[in-house]
Design an enzyme around this catalytic site. Structure first.
Site, PDB file in Angstrom:
ATOM      1  N   GLU A  91       7.483  -8.504  -5.238  1.00  0.00           N
ATOM      2  CA  GLU A  91       7.728  -7.557  -6.469  1.00  0.00           C
ATOM      3  C   GLU A  91       7.980  -6.289  -5.773  1.00  0.00           C
ATOM      4  OE1 GLU A  91       7.879  -7.713  -9.704  1.00  0.00           O
ATOM      5  OE2 GLU A  91       7.403  -5.830 -10.216  1.00  0.00           O
ATOM      6  N   ASP A  92       7.055  -5.769  -4.783  1.00  0.00           N
ATOM      7  CA  ASP A  92       6.839  -4.324  -4.595  1.00  0.00           C
ATOM      8  C   ASP A  92       7.597  -4.085  -3.104  1.00  0.00           C
ATOM      9  OD1 ASP A  92       5.988  -3.764  -6.725  1.00  0.00           O
ATOM     10  OD2 ASP A  92       3.672  -3.796  -5.947  1.00  0.00           O
TER      11      ASP A  92
END
Ligand code: MN
Length: 741
Positions: A91-92
């Site tokens: 996700e990051d």
């Protein structure tokens, strides 16, 4: 610790020291664990999160490590713990799912993918969306419950560090946690996480209440700890002398949120909440549970209706225990749970307790069986298209504070608990709400005030002639219904005021031998200075202003014809309605009255001495010649003698009287004549902030004390609270309200 484990820990690579405690935890329940994999996952995550920081200023990697430690506390398997370490990388960071699959295999990649999908869901933070949110989450989870466990651990760690977030965000995230994550943890039976999530959410959503409670709880800590020790000692002695097997006793105060819920549900102060303490007796097998229960019920009296056998009938999440509440030492209510060690494990760790480790590191098949519930849930969703059907099918205790009901064509509507068909009708359409007359719930006719329950199918019947009444406000919980009813009622009041205004003006003009109609056609009314000043520049506004008593009919006449004289001889025949209004309006106070008459709240009224109504009492109002309007209690005997034509519509404008205009009430207490009684009784009043104006005591021949208290109260609720508390005083035999003062 085995030689193998010690060796693994002794040669711990220095760049991985941050996960050494985590690895120790894992080895403690899974000695053969390949902790090299944990270290690799850690290094991968650390590399990718390099340069990212948490709000607290710590390097980002502290978060995945914290999440993994929570998962290790639940004794989960290596893929789950590795997922904890990796859960935010896709996700990051630059890392891709392919990278993860290549490095850590398919299982971990699938788990990380599941967590990422949940993270990407946008949860709408409104009540209306809760069902949809949970449905989304269950669908995103797919078949593997470990995804949810990682997400719960992720949320728990974020909640623990939420203090670093801005206030608004704390509130929003706390609310979301309370609505989605805590119920989910509860449904999965993980009470340790559920309770921590609830307490943390409570702290961030209601900081004032939370800290107030923490303070109150800590004030009584010494006392409570001693009490817990006493109870434990009695149990140990009593059970020890009669019971052959081994047993363990735990005692603890309940968690803050459950105390708060209890206080809120029954509107009590902390001091008044019972069974704040929970005890637990843990034994080896099921027959012993029932044996212990027998001993406890011999020792202390059980409270009827509080015994629950979750061993014979386990909860949906497999929770098992015997629950009973007894009257313990000092007449204190205490809750006792009795369970086996195995049940205890399930109660604390829920679904996570079913992970059994074989030497191969594979998960025991038994867990798969226990997960039937989740798998059913997922396949149910695949079969049924709409979320309505889906919810109809699951009906779980996930949704404990909300209800889900169905329209006749199967659409689902969500409400807060306590909602009635009135809320339902307004949720369908304002017109349906404004004209509803009754409802059919599951095919049966019910009154509109009936509370709906989850799973009900609700149909609303309407009639063109029916319109909302003020009473409905008591029976609905949604803001939509409330605001629609209010605006309808206000519009009705306005119409009524307009009619009254027109009537009063017509009469007033007639009194002067003039005609309102003629003055209207002349256009003189529109030129009235006073009207222009207020911006009310048409005749409709004029009627309303007169009707509400904001302008006197006489002022209007004088404005049109300053020299007009009344027809004296007709004065006697003037309707006394108009007279009553006049005298009332003339005497009107500047401040808003606590009574409204015909929707107007600035009419002067007096309270009947025969029944002394106080806010909260149902009331009736009557026009009394020359004295304005008198308010009686609706059940006052005097009103049977009053002509019905004199009745006017009256209502309290406030729930309780504001400071300075409290109402006088008289309370009669009959008690055993014992010293110190008066002090205890007056303490009851002063603790509720009630002033005593007069107190009389006399002693009867049979040594009873009869006391009369004249007190200033805000409303019936405050008065009944005081009366209840008076009743609790030892020696008090009866407490009654005396309405005639
Ligand atoms: Mn995270």
């Amino acid at each position: 610790m085995s030689a193998q484990e010690s060796e693994k820990l002794a040669n711990f690579p220095s760049e991985c020291l941050e996960v050494k405690p985590l690895c120790e935890k894992i080895l403690s329940y899974f000695p053969n664990a390949d902790i090299d994999q944990v270290q690799r996952a850690y290094l991968f995550s650390k590399k990718h999160h390099e340069g990212q920081f948490r709000r607290s200023g710590e390097p980002y990697i502290s978060h995945p490590v914290g999440v993994s430690e929570i998962l290790a506390d639940l004794r989960l398997d290596l893929p789950t713990i590795m997922t904890g370490l990796l859960h935010d990388t896709v996700e990051d960071t630059e890392a891709t799912l392919e990278d993860i699959e290549r490095e850590f295999g398919q299982t971990v990649a699938e788990l990380v993918d599941g967590v990422t999908k949940i993270t990407q869901l946008s949860f709408k933070n409104t009540h209306e969306k809760q069902s949809e949110n949970i449905r989304k989450m269950i669908v995103a989870m797919g078949k593997d419950v470990r995804v949810i466990l990682v997400k719960l651990a992720d949320r728990l760690h974020n909640m623990r560090t939420l203090g670093h977030m801005p206030y608004e965000k704390q509130k929003r995230i706390g609310q979301e946690t309370l609505e989605i994550y805590a119920p989910l943890a509860s449904r999965l039976g993980i009470s340790s996480i559920k309770m921590e999530l609830e307490d943390l959410s409570f702290r961030f959503t209601h900081p004032d209440r939370y800290y107030e409670l923490v303070q109150k709880v800590s004030k009584k800590r010494k006392e409570r700890e001693k009490y817990i020790d006493d109870v434990k000692k009695i149990l140990e002695d009593e059970i020890g002398s009669r019971f052959k097997g081994g047993f363990e006793i735990q005692g603890r105060p309940k968690h803050f949120y459950s105390i708060y819920k209890k206080m809120a549900a029954s509107n009590l102060d902390y001091e008044q909440v019972y069974d704040l303490l929970a005890f637990r007796v843990i034994v080896d097998n099921i027959p012993q549970c029932y044996e212990i229960l027998g001993h406890i019920h011999t020792l202390w009296k059980p409270i009827p209706g509080r015994f629950k056998d979750y061993i014979a009938i386990p909860k949906a999440n497999n929770y098992q225990s015997l629950h009973t509440t007894v009257v313990g030492p000092g007449a204190e209510r205490i809750e006792i749970q009795i369970r086996t060690h195995e049940m205890h494990l399930v109660a604390e760790r829920g679904i996570a307790a079913h992970w059994k480790y074989k030497s191969s590191g594979k998960v025991d098949v038994k867990m798969e069986e226990q997960m039937e519930w989740l798998q059913e849930l997922v396949s149910l969703h695949q079969q049924s298209g709409s979320s309505g059907e889906f919810l109809e099918n699951i009906k779980t205790d996930l949704f404990d504070s909300h209800i889900y009901v169905f329209t006749p064509n199967g659409e689902v509507k969500e409400f807060r608990e306590g909602a009635t068909p009135i809320d339902f009708a307004y949720a369908i359409h304002t017109d349906v709400g404004n004209h509803c007359v009754a409802a059919r719930v599951n095919g049966k006719m019910v009154p509109l005030r009936t509370r709906m329950k989850s799973g009900d199918t609700v149909e609303v019947l309407t009639s063109k002639n029916k319109t909302p009444s003020k009473d409905w406000l008591k029976y609905c919980v949604t803001s939509k219904a409330k605001s629609k009813i209010r605006s309808f009622v206000q519009e009705e009041e306005r119409k009524r005021a307009r009619q009254i205004g027109q009537d009063l003006l017509e009469k007033e003009f007639r009194k002067y031998g003039m005609s309102l109609g003629k003055n209207l056609t002349d256009g003189k009314i529109n030129d009235i200075e006073e009207l222009k000043k207020t911006g009310a520049n048409n005749v409709e506004d004029l009627y309303v202003r007169v009707g509400y008593g904001k302008m006197l009919p006489k002022q209007v006449v004088k404005a049109v014809a300053p020299d007009a004289k009344t027809l004296d001889e007709k004065k006697e025949e003037e309707s006394f309605l108009s007279k009553a209004y006049k005298s009332a309006v003339q005497r009107k106070k500047k401040s808003r009255s606590i009574i409204s008459v015909d929707g107007m709240d600035d009419i002067l009224v007096r309270f009947a001495k025969c029944c002394n109504p106080i806010p909260g009492d149902p009331i009736k109002g009557f026009i009394s010649r020359g004295r304005g309007i008198t308010i009686h209690k609706a059940d006052c005997e005097k009103i049977f003698a009053i002509d019905h034509d004199r009745e006017v519509d009256v209502a309290w404008t406030v729930k309780s009287a504001p400071e300075g205009v409290e109402r006088m009430a008289r309370v009669r207490v009959v008690a055993q004549d014992v010293p110190g009684l008066l002090r205890l009784m007056s303490e009851v009043f002063s603790s509720l902030g009630i002033n005593i104006y007069n107190a009389q005591i006399r002693t009867t021949k049979d040594r009873k004390a009869v006391c009369l208290f004249d007190v200033a109260v805000k409303d019936t609720a405050q008065l009944s609270k005081a009366m209840q508390n008076l009743e609790k005083i030892k020696g008090v035999l009866g407490v009654t309200r005396v309405t005639q003062i």
